[in-house]
Design a protein around this motif. Structure first.
Motif: not given
Ligand SMILES: [Zn+2]
Ligand SMILES: [Zn+2]
Length: 354
Positions: A300, A315, A317-318
């Motif tokens: 992440k 963005c 996240g992953r």
């Protein structure tokens, strides 16, 4: 995440010195360390020397591809240049434009080393920046130089924490250099690589000789990953080397800092209107708009989309997917908190000059 991006990822370390110049390790020790930390390739660049090749150290050692280039400088020991794919060391005390051209004429490629190095705390280790920005024809720049960052942070020999944990202070690529790189890429493609500048320095502390940056630690820092379209041919070392150098020249990949996490497995690609997948860097065809820039990272993090040098989307996240609807030079930066982890090479969307 669309899986139409067929690729083989090679993760390696570039800009390494051995005992053939001013490095602290021999080739066998370096090669063994690189294999132990799981690298796919290394690029050795001793100062003005291709002795490693003459000694038979270029080629495959198990799965590890060893590529021998060299580092050039001018008479004032400035304008350092990493020359890869050359058969000989070109005339030494030439002008920067002279050696950039001569290396290219040999079929080699070149990267400006530590372009804006500013370290100035130790008289013994002065900065060696690139001074001659009027030079044309270089293939790329060394965005991140591990040794520069460490020495710039090491303001006094009494900074023991920094001395013994050198990778902790690899923060991010200098904004000034990123701005310059982005500007260069508006007119022609200039690839970005990461460099270790491994010297495996020894320091005398009282009666003891101490290696302050062991080679296995050095190899767990700044890395350069490239995407190639097939596995390297194990029985054809010259062919494998040509594939690697082509991917480095064309910027088909990204730079990572292993200290923030192993970035192997990261996907950064563009899917165009026709569903064709493009790696970062120069590709044979130009993507058709609208497109999507897809990112998948192993951990992440904060994924930033940069267009023409300006951050335009973020963005967390992953995985991230950014719509691309207009021409420009796009690239990705991935951060973990305030620390940079990954910098992709640019995707030129449109034909040069944009
Ligand atoms: Zn140098
Ligand atoms: Zn160097």
């Amino acid at each position: 995440m669309n899986s139409s991006f067929d690729h083989t990822e090679l993760c390696g370390a570039i800009h390494l010195h051995t005992t053939f110049s001013d490095g602290g390790v021999t080739y066998p020790v370096l090669i063994e360390a690189a294999r132990q930390v799981g690298l796919d390739y290394i690029v050795v660049t001793d100062h003005a020397s291709l002795a490693g090749r003459e000694a038979g150290y270029e080629g495959f050692f198990g799965d590890l591809l060893v590529c021998v280039g060299y580092e050039h400088n001018d008479a004032a020991n400035l304008n350092h240049y990493l020359a890869l794919g050359c058969d000989t060391v070109v005339t030494f005390h030439d002008t920067p434009q002279g050696y950039v051209d001569r290396i290219k004429a040999q079929g080699g490629i070149g990267f400006i080393a530590h372009p804006i190095e500013v370290r100035h705390y130790f008289a013994k280790y002065p900065p060696y920046p690139w001074k001659d920005w009027n030079v044309s024809g270089f293939d790329g720049v060394e965005l991140w130089n591990q040794m520069s960052d460490w020495l710039e942070n090491l303001k006094s020999p009494l900074h023991f924490v920094k001395l013994f944990y050198p990778r902790r202070f690899l923060l991010e690529v200098k904004r000034e250099l990123l701005e310059h790189w982005d500007a260069l890429n508006r007119t022609r493609f200039v690839s970005g690589i990461g460099g270790v500048d491994a010297h495996t320095m020894k320091m005398k502390l009282g009666p003891f000789g101490l290696t302050i940056f062991p080679i296995k630690v050095e190899l767990k820092g700044i890395r350069t990953h490239v995407y190639v379209d097939r596995q390297l041919p194990p029985a054809d070392a010259p062919g494998a080397k040509a594939m690697l150098l082509s991917a480095l020249k064309n910027g088909n990949g990204f730079v990572s800092n292993f200290r923030r996490g192993d970035a192997k497995g990261t996907l950064i690609f563009l899917l165009d209107k026709q569903g064709r997948a493009f790696s970062p860097g120069l590709c044979a065809t130009v993507p058709e708009l609208p497109a999507r820039l897809c990112v998948s990272v192993p951990d992440k993090s904060e994924v930033r989309l940069i267009r023409n040098g300006q951050r335009c989307a973020v963005c967390i996240g992953r995985q991230a997917e950014f719509p691309i609807t207009s021409e420009g030079i796009y690239r990705i930066e991935v951060f973990k908190g305030k620390y940079a982890w990954i910098y992709s090479n640019p995707f030129p969307v449109g034909r040069y000059p944009l």
